[in-house]
Motif scaffolding. Structure first.
Motif, short mmCIF file in Angstrom:
data_model
loop_
_atom_site.label_atom_id
_atom_site.label_comp_id
_atom_site.label_asym_id
_atom_site.label_seq_id
_atom_site.Cartn_x
_atom_site.Cartn_y
_atom_site.Cartn_z
N GLU A 86 39.41 -24.60 31.05
CA GLU A 86 39.45 -26.05 30.53
C GLU A 86 38.97 -25.88 29.09
O GLU A 86 39.40 -26.83 28.38
CB GLU A 86 38.01 -26.77 31.11
CG GLU A 86 38.41 -27.24 32.67
CD GLU A 86 39.67 -28.17 32.61
OE1 GLU A 86 39.83 -28.85 31.77
OE2 GLU A 86 40.50 -27.80 33.44
N LYS A 87 38.08 -25.03 28.53
CA LYS A 87 37.69 -25.08 27.27
C LYS A 87 38.82 -24.58 26.44
O LYS A 87 38.95 -25.07 25.20
CB LYS A 87 36.27 -24.03 26.93
CG LYS A 87 35.13 -24.55 27.65
CD LYS A 87 34.06 -23.92 27.22
CE LYS A 87 32.68 -24.58 27.46
NZ LYS A 87 31.39 -23.54 27.71
N ILE A 88 39.84 -23.84 26.96
CA ILE A 88 40.94 -23.12 26.21
C ILE A 88 41.85 -24.16 25.91
O ILE A 88 42.65 -24.06 24.95
CB ILE A 88 41.15 -21.91 26.51
CG1 ILE A 88 40.44 -20.70 26.70
CG2 ILE A 88 42.65 -21.29 26.24
CD1 ILE A 88 40.64 -19.53 27.67
N LYS A 89 42.01 -25.07 26.84
CA LYS A 89 43.21 -26.18 26.86
C LYS A 89 43.13 -26.84 25.55
O LYS A 89 42.00 -27.27 25.23
CB LYS A 89 42.86 -27.17 27.97
CG LYS A 89 43.52 -26.66 29.30
CD LYS A 89 43.43 -27.91 30.46
CE LYS A 89 44.09 -26.81 31.73
NZ LYS A 89 43.53 -27.78 32.61
N GLN A 129 34.96 -14.56 27.29
CA GLN A 129 34.29 -15.72 26.48
C GLN A 129 34.50 -15.09 24.83
O GLN A 129 34.80 -16.07 24.03
CB GLN A 129 32.88 -15.83 26.79
CG GLN A 129 32.19 -16.89 25.89
CD GLN A 129 30.69 -17.03 26.30
OE1 GLN A 129 30.26 -16.73 27.44
NE2 GLN A 129 30.08 -17.69 25.21
N GLY A 169 43.52 -25.54 22.62
CA GLY A 169 43.25 -24.76 21.37
C GLY A 169 44.46 -23.77 21.15
O GLY A 169 45.43 -24.03 21.77
N ASN A 225 36.08 -22.72 34.15
CA ASN A 225 35.23 -23.43 33.13
C ASN A 225 35.96 -22.92 31.59
O ASN A 225 36.08 -23.95 30.99
CB ASN A 225 33.73 -22.95 33.00
CG ASN A 225 32.93 -23.62 31.88
OD1 ASN A 225 33.37 -24.59 31.31
ND2 ASN A 225 31.97 -22.82 31.74
N TYR A 226 36.28 -21.80 31.60
CA TYR A 226 36.78 -21.26 30.29
C TYR A 226 38.31 -21.95 30.15
O TYR A 226 38.77 -22.32 29.08
CB TYR A 226 37.04 -19.81 30.41
CG TYR A 226 35.62 -18.89 30.20
CD1 TYR A 226 34.30 -19.56 29.97
CD2 TYR A 226 35.42 -17.76 30.62
CE1 TYR A 226 33.16 -19.19 29.53
CE2 TYR A 226 34.30 -17.15 30.68
CZ TYR A 226 33.16 -17.71 29.85
OH TYR A 226 32.04 -17.17 29.91
N ILE A 241 36.99 -17.82 23.49
CA ILE A 241 36.29 -18.89 23.41
C ILE A 241 35.67 -18.85 22.32
O ILE A 241 35.54 -19.79 21.13
CB ILE A 241 35.19 -19.24 24.48
CG1 ILE A 241 35.69 -19.05 25.92
CG2 ILE A 241 34.22 -20.59 24.18
CD1 ILE A 241 36.44 -20.63 26.36
N ASN A 242 34.80 -17.85 21.87
CA ASN A 242 34.40 -17.58 20.53
C ASN A 242 35.34 -17.30 19.31
O ASN A 242 35.00 -17.18 18.36
CB ASN A 242 33.17 -16.58 20.70
CG ASN A 242 31.86 -17.07 21.69
OD1 ASN A 242 32.16 -18.16 22.27
ND2 ASN A 242 31.35 -16.14 22.07
#
Ligand code: MG
Length: 500
Positions: A187-190, A491, A192, A184-185, A495-496
């Motif tokens: 995917e979010k980092i892609k 995270q 960025g 999941n992380y 992410i943050n």
């Protein structure tokens, strides 16, 4: 007051001195084999090492020593150092007694042949050449597991060899939590700022300049010159001859300087563990790091938690600019980004903090299935590629980037890989306790490396092997291996983007 008061335990630690001397010699010879030994010294050296191993076995299984340890088991009111001494020796004696020397010899012989075959098979990208050895090595490991015994699954016995008390259920719980979280992380980092390739990865450097960088950085983090060394070897490692003689190595590939720098920081973490064990434990059975997982926790802590940060980058930037030069046109933020880039790669050793544990998850599942006979060795490449696709969304270009990439199975080791992930977890647990999320970056920014080391000594290092890995974690961090702490760490950082 001395830590060893009980007369039986005192006698054990005195007798143990001779066994310790063999380990000391063995480690020094192994170090020399990697650093100085001329090429043709290898055949004499392997005989010398094999004979020392025989001697070690004889001494540890000597009747009077074994009965002394038996006597120690019945002693009342032992303190943690004393009972730890018995725990460690009892475990070692048990292992030596249960695995017949012929089986060990067979494993050693097969794996040294397998290593050569694996090297060629990998170079020629031919899995079939290695397959008969993989089959044999799996079979031998199953036999070892049967000899050692286990509670639930044969794979438990192998895990326990590398990480005391670890079983399949523990590792499964870890990956059941990590796998979905990390995917999941990712995917979010892609897309960025941390995602992709940094141009510094392709820039060349002079080895002599990089050596100066490494030396300066070690000075900054206070690597004690009078008790420790750094040398060069193709595969970086740490080895301890005792509490006052610990040695690390690094390598110089000539490009992508972070590889050399972060090897140094990684091995520095391993070395600091050995250097900070309570001096009274030196030359005793508990005078070294307790397990691979806890050890890797120390190396990952320095490599990732301390050093792969903007705070640390700001500290080393003047050193980089002075000796490498080409870094001066980049801002500290950009060099930090270079240090922390994330990108799925088929190769484990090139993996970043986010994807690394997905590589381990794949290996854990495959080797567990092999040992439980749920997967045939011939089917490993296909299963490998499918899992890689599922976990990282990529396919290895060929078998050398797939199931033949690692040396571990060729060495005959099954059950070792999960300790790498435990290390990453332990590092994040230490961070959580030390920092309350942000404080560690203040410490790094203020170059308060002494304070960081003091924390590590207090919570982990001083104990040596006196407490088992799980007991140590519970005593110092209030819980066993906690994948949630690793997910939180990823995270906050990726992410943050806290503090960066
Ligand atoms: Mg390591």
């Amino acid at each position: 007051m001395s830590k060893f008061q009980n007369p039986v335990i005192k006698e054990i630690t005195e007798k143990y001195r001779r066994i310790w001397a063999i380990i000391h010699a063995n480690n020094l010879l192994s170090w020399d084999s990697e650093i100085y030994m001329p090429e043709r010294g290898v055949s004499e050296r392997s005989i010398a090492l094999a004979e020392l191993n025989v001697l070690y076995r004889e001494l540890i299984l000597k009747d009077d020593f074994v009965s002394l340890v038996e006597k120690g088991k019945n002693e009342k009111d032992l303190n943690m150092w004393e009972s730890g001494t018995i725990r460690v020796l009892d475990r070692e004696i048990n292992k030596m007694k249960k695995i017949p020397p012929e089986l060990l010899f067979e494993l050693q012989k097969t794996s040294s042949e397998a290593f050569q075959v694996w090297k060629n098979a990998k170079a020629q990208k031919k899995f079939d050449a290695f397959l008969p050895y993989l089959k044999k090595l799996v079979e031998l490991n199953i036999q070892i597991a049967e000899k050692l015994g286990y509670q639930e699954k044969p794979y438990d016995a192998l895990l326990d060899m590398y990480e005391e008390g670890l079983n399949t259920r523990d590792v499964k719980a870890v990956f059941d939590s990590l796998k979905p979280g990390l995917k999941n992380y990712l995917e979010k980092i892609k897309g960025g700022k941390f995602y992709g390739v940094h141009e510094l990865e392709g820039v060349s450097y002079e080895t002599s300049s990089m050596e100066k960088v490494n030396k300066e950085v070690l000075k900054m983090i206070e690597y004690p010159e009078e008790r420790a060394r750094i040398d060069v070897s193709p595969h970086p490692f740490t080895i301890s001859m005792g509490i006052n003689d610990v040695r690390i190595t690094t390598r110089y590939e000539g490009y992508d300087f972070k590889r050399s720098l972060f090897s140094v920081l990684h091995e520095f973490g391993h070395a600091t563990y050995e250097l900070q064990i309570d001096p009274e434990l030196d030359m005793t059975p508990i005078g070294t790091g307790v397990s691979l997982g806890i050890h890797e926790g120390q190396s990952r802590f320095w490599e990732n938690v301390v050093s792969r940060t903007l705070a640390f980058t700001e500290s080393v930037k003047p050193v980089l600019d002075k000796y490498l030069g080409f870094t001066s046109k980049y801002s500290p933020e950009d060099v930090y980004r270079y240090f922390a880039m994330v990108k799925p790669s088929p190769i484990r050793t090139e993996a970043d903090e986010v994807t690394y544990n997905l590589h381990i998850s794949l290996r854990f599942e495959i080797e567990q299935m092999l040992i439980e006979k749920e997967l045939k060795p011939e089917d490993v490449p296909e299963v490998w590629d499918n899992m890689m696709q599922d976990l990282l969304g990529i396919k290895p270009a060929d078998i050398s980037e797939g199931a033949l990439q690692d040396v571990h199975w060729a060495h005959g080791t099954f059950g070792y890989f999960p300790t790498y992930t435990l290390g990453n977890i332990v590092a994040s647990m230490m961070m959580k306790k030390l920092s309350g999320k942000n404080k560690i970056y203040e410490l790094v920014r203020n170059r308060a490396f002494k304070e960081i080391k003091e924390f590590l000594k207090e919570n982990v290092h001083q104990y040596g092997s006196s407490l088992s890995p799980k007991d140590l974690l519970i005593k110092s961090f209030g819980k066993s291996y906690s994948p949630e702490d690793l997910l939180d760490y990823i995270q906050y950082k990726y992410i943050n983007g806290i503090e960066y």
